[in-house]
Design an enzyme around this catalytic site. Structure first.
Site, short mmCIF file in Angstrom:
data_model
loop_
_atom_site.label_atom_id
_atom_site.label_comp_id
_atom_site.label_asym_id
_atom_site.label_seq_id
_atom_site.Cartn_x
_atom_site.Cartn_y
_atom_site.Cartn_z
N VAL B 68 0.81 -1.23 0.00
CA VAL B 68 0.00 0.00 0.00
C VAL B 68 0.84 1.28 0.00
O VAL B 68 0.33 2.36 -0.28
CB VAL B 68 -0.98 0.07 1.20
CG1 VAL B 68 -2.09 -0.95 1.06
CG2 VAL B 68 -0.25 -0.09 2.53
N ASN B 90 -7.30 -1.31 5.96
CA ASN B 90 -7.08 -2.19 7.11
C ASN B 90 -5.61 -2.61 7.25
O ASN B 90 -5.17 -2.95 8.35
CB ASN B 90 -7.98 -3.42 6.96
CG ASN B 90 -7.56 -4.58 7.84
OD1 ASN B 90 -7.85 -4.61 9.03
ND2 ASN B 90 -6.82 -5.54 7.27
N SER B 141 -7.32 1.77 15.91
CA SER B 141 -7.12 0.87 17.05
C SER B 141 -7.51 1.64 18.30
O SER B 141 -7.34 2.86 18.34
CB SER B 141 -5.65 0.46 17.16
OG SER B 141 -5.37 -0.05 18.44
N TYR B 153 3.06 3.43 17.29
CA TYR B 153 1.79 2.81 16.88
C TYR B 153 0.62 3.70 17.30
O TYR B 153 -0.29 3.95 16.52
CB TYR B 153 1.67 1.41 17.51
CG TYR B 153 0.43 0.64 17.08
CD1 TYR B 153 0.34 0.08 15.82
CD2 TYR B 153 -0.65 0.47 17.95
CE1 TYR B 153 -0.80 -0.63 15.42
CE2 TYR B 153 -1.79 -0.25 17.57
CZ TYR B 153 -1.85 -0.80 16.30
OH TYR B 153 -2.97 -1.49 15.92
N ALA B 155 0.66 6.93 17.81
CA ALA B 155 0.66 8.12 16.95
C ALA B 155 0.09 7.79 15.58
O ALA B 155 -0.69 8.55 15.01
CB ALA B 155 2.07 8.69 16.83
N SER B 156 0.47 6.61 15.04
CA SER B 156 -0.01 6.27 13.69
C SER B 156 -1.52 6.12 13.67
O SER B 156 -2.19 6.59 12.76
CB SER B 156 0.68 4.99 13.19
OG SER B 156 0.13 3.82 13.79
N LYS B 157 -2.08 5.49 14.69
CA LYS B 157 -3.53 5.29 14.70
C LYS B 157 -4.26 6.58 15.02
O LYS B 157 -5.36 6.83 14.51
CB LYS B 157 -3.89 4.16 15.68
CG LYS B 157 -3.36 2.79 15.24
CD LYS B 157 -3.88 2.38 13.86
CE LYS B 157 -3.51 0.95 13.48
NZ LYS B 157 -4.07 0.55 12.17
#
Ligand SMILES: NC(=O)c1ccc[n+]([C@@H]2O[C@H](COP(=O)([O-])OP(=O)(O)OC[C@H]3O[C@@H](n4cnc5c(N)ncnc54)[C@H](O)[C@@H]3O)[C@@H](O)[C@H]2O)c1
Lengths: 173, 250
Positions: B68, B90, B141, B153, B155-157
Site C-alpha cells: 500500500v 485495514n 485501534s 503505533y 501516533a499512527s492510529k
C-alpha cells in the site's frame, strides 16, 4: 534545561518566555509544531508534502524525544504546541493527520512518563495565533500546581471549533 | 454475459476494496462484505497468504498483490477497477511495545508509512472511482487514545483518526463518508508477539474476557459501509466492549 524542538516557526521569543516563567529545577521540553497553515484539497495533496508533514517531521520529533527525554529530571514538563487542525477540516488532511499524531504521541508519553512525575500536554491554538495568545496557558502548565494535569489537549480558539457556521464552506481557501 | 452477471449489472453490483485482506481482520471483513453481496477486491502485499485466503472468498474475488505504500503500483492497479462503493483501509503493522527512548527512527518511519501514508495513498487513488453514496472505512485501534509503550503505533492510529475527520469534512460535499473503527484486542497474528501468559493477562483486562474475533469487527465495518449508516461520517467507533472507558475517577 529548556529545549524547544519541532518544525514550528515564528516563535523565536518562545525560548525566552519559557526561561522566564519556568520554575528553577523544572526542565521544560516544548515541541512546537505550529506552522503557517497551507491548506491543500485532497485531490491535490502531493506525496512530498504529506511525507514531510506526516512522516519525516514526526520521525525527527520521535528521535529528539528519544535522546532528550532520558535527561529530563523528575517533575519536568513537556508541552506540545499543535495546530487546532487536529480536529480536521477542509483542505487539512495532512495538517489534521500530523497534528493528531502529535496528540497521540503526547498521550502515550503522558502515561509512559507519569511515574517520573513528568507531565505531557498539548496546547492547540486557532489559526494564525501569535505567541501572546497562548502565553497564559504555557505559564499555567509550568506552574507547580499544574503538575497533575497530563495527557490533555487545551484548545485556545475563542470557541471557533464549536461554531457550525463554516460547515457550509465547500472550497479550499 | 451470463444471465447471472446481466442481472447483477442491472441490479447494480456493489464493489468493495479491502487492504490487508490476506488474513486476520481484513480477511474477516472481506468475507463479511462478500456475504453482504459486494464483489470483493482483496489487496495484500503477502501474495502467498492472499492466494491461500482465496478459498474463503467467492470465486469472482479479485486478488491484488501489492504494497500500500507503493504509489505507482496502487495507482496502476486501482485504475483497472470498477467504481467502488466501499474502501477499507485495514493493512497495518503493530509496533514494538517499547519505551520512546528505545524506538529507532527506521521502525517509526515504517509504522507511519504503512499505517498512515498507505491509507492516504489508497484513499486518494480510490477517490476518482468512488461515487456519491460510497464509504471509506479506516481500521484504527483503541490504542489511538494513548497507552504507554509503542508511541509510534499510538501516533499512527491517532493520525489515521485525524485523517478520517479531515477527509470526512472535505468529502461530505461529494457524499462520500469516511469513518474509523478502533478495535480493542482481536484474535489475529498480531497477538503472536505476546507470550501465552502475557496474552492471557491482557485478555482478562478485556470486558469480554477474551480477544474479539475478526468477524465481530467485520460486522461494524459492514454497517459503516451500508446505507444504514448514511448519516454517520467523521466518526470513530470504539469496538472494545468499553475497555477504553478506563478506570472512571468516580
Ligand atoms: N489484532 C488486534 O488486536 C488489532 C487491534 C486493533 C487494531 N488492529 C488493526 O487491524 C488491522 C489488521 O490487523 P490484524 O490484526 O488483522 O493483523 P494481521 O497482521 O493479521 O493482518 C494484517 C495484514 O495486512 C497486510 N499488510 C501489512 N502491511 C502491508 C502493506 N504495506 N501493504 C499491503 N498489505 C500489508 C499483511 O500482509 C497482513 O495480511 C491493522 O491495521 C491493525 O493495526 C488490530
Amino acid at each position: 534545561m529548556i529545549r524547544i524542538i519541532g518544525p514550528g516557526a515564528g516563535f523565536e521569543e518562545l525560548n525566552d518566555f519559557v526561561a522566564d516563567v519556568a520554575e528553577a529545577g523544572c526542565d521544560v521540553l516544548v515541541v512546537n509544531a505550529l506552522r503557517k497553515d497551507e491548506k491543500v484539497g485532497i485531490d491535490d495533496l502531493q506525496d512530498v508534502l504529506f511525507d514531510q508533514v506526516c512522516v519525516e517531521e514526526l520521525v525527527d520529533c520521535f528521535a529528539h524525544i528519544a535522546t532528550i527525554s532520558p535527561e529530563l529530571r523528575d517533575g519536568s514538563r513537556i508541552i506540545f504546541l499543535v495546530p487546532g487542525a487536529f480536529l480536521g477540516g477542509v483542505g487539512c488532511t495532512h495538517l489534521a493527520t500530523s497534528a493528531a499524531m502529535l496528540v497521540g504521541l503526547a498521550r502515550s508519553l503522558a502515561l509512559e512518563f507519569a511515574e517520573r512525575g513528568i507531565s505531557v500536554n498539548c496546547l492547540a491554538p486557532g489559526q494564525d495565533a501569535k505567541l501572546d495568545a497562548i502565553k497564559g496557558e504555557i505559564a499555567f502548565l509550568l506552574e507547580e500546581e499544574a503538575a497533575d494535569v497530563t495527557g490533555q489537549v487545551i484548545l485556545i480558539d475563542r470557541g471557533e471549533n464549536l461554531s457550525l457556521r463554516k460547515a457550509g464552506r465547500r472550497v479550499v481557501s | 454475459m451470463s444471465p447471472d452477471s446481466r442481472l447483477r449489472a442491472r441490479s447494480g453490483q456493489r464493489h468493495a476494496l479491502i487492504t490487508g485482506a490476506a488474513r486476520g481482520i481484513g480477511l474477516g471483513i472481506a468475507r463479511k462484505l462478500a456475504s453482504d453481496g459486494y464483489s470483493i477486491i482483496a489487496l495484500d502485499h503477502d501474495s502467498e497468504a492472499l492466494e491461500a485466503s482465496a478459498r474463503f472468498l467467492p470465486r469472482k474475488t479479485r486478488l491484488i498483490s501489492l504494497d500500500v505504500t507503493d504509489r505507482e503500483a496502487v495507482s496502476a492497479s486501482l485504475n483497472q477497477l470498477p467504481a467502488l462503493n466501499a474502501v477499507v483501509n485495514n493493512a497495518g503493522l503493530a509496533g514494538e511495545l517499547l519505551p520512546v527512548a528505545k524506538l529507532d527512527p527506521e521502525s517509526v518511519r515504517r509504522i507511519l508509512k504503512v499505517n498512515v501514508k498507505g491509507a492516504f495513498i489508497v484513499s486518494q487513488e480510490a477517490l476518482p472511482r468512488m461515487k456519491s453514496g460510497s464509504a471509506i472505512i479506516n481500521i484504527a485501534s483503541r490504542g489511538y487514545l494513548g497507552g504507554a509503550g509503542g508511541a509510534h503505533y499510538v501516533a499512527s492510529k491517532a493520525g489515521l483518526v485525524g485523517m478520517t475527520r479531515a477527509m470526512a469534512a472535505e468529502l461530505r460535499w461529494r457524499k462520500i463518508r469516511v469513518n474509523a473503527v478502533a478495535p480493542g484486542m482481536v484474535e489475529t497474528r498480531m497477538l503472536e508477539g505476546f507470550t501465552p501468559k502475557m496474552k492471557a493477562a491482557l485478555e482478562r483486562l478485556e470486558p469480554e474476557g477474551r480477544a474479539a474475533d475478526p468477524e465481530e469487527i467485520a460486522g461494524i465495518v459492514s454497517f459503516l459501509a451500508s446505507d444504514a449508516s448514511k448519516l454517520i461520517s467523521g466518526q470513530v467507533l470504539l469496538a472494545d466492549g468499553g475497555k477504553s472507558l478506563g478506570t472512571m475517577p468516580y
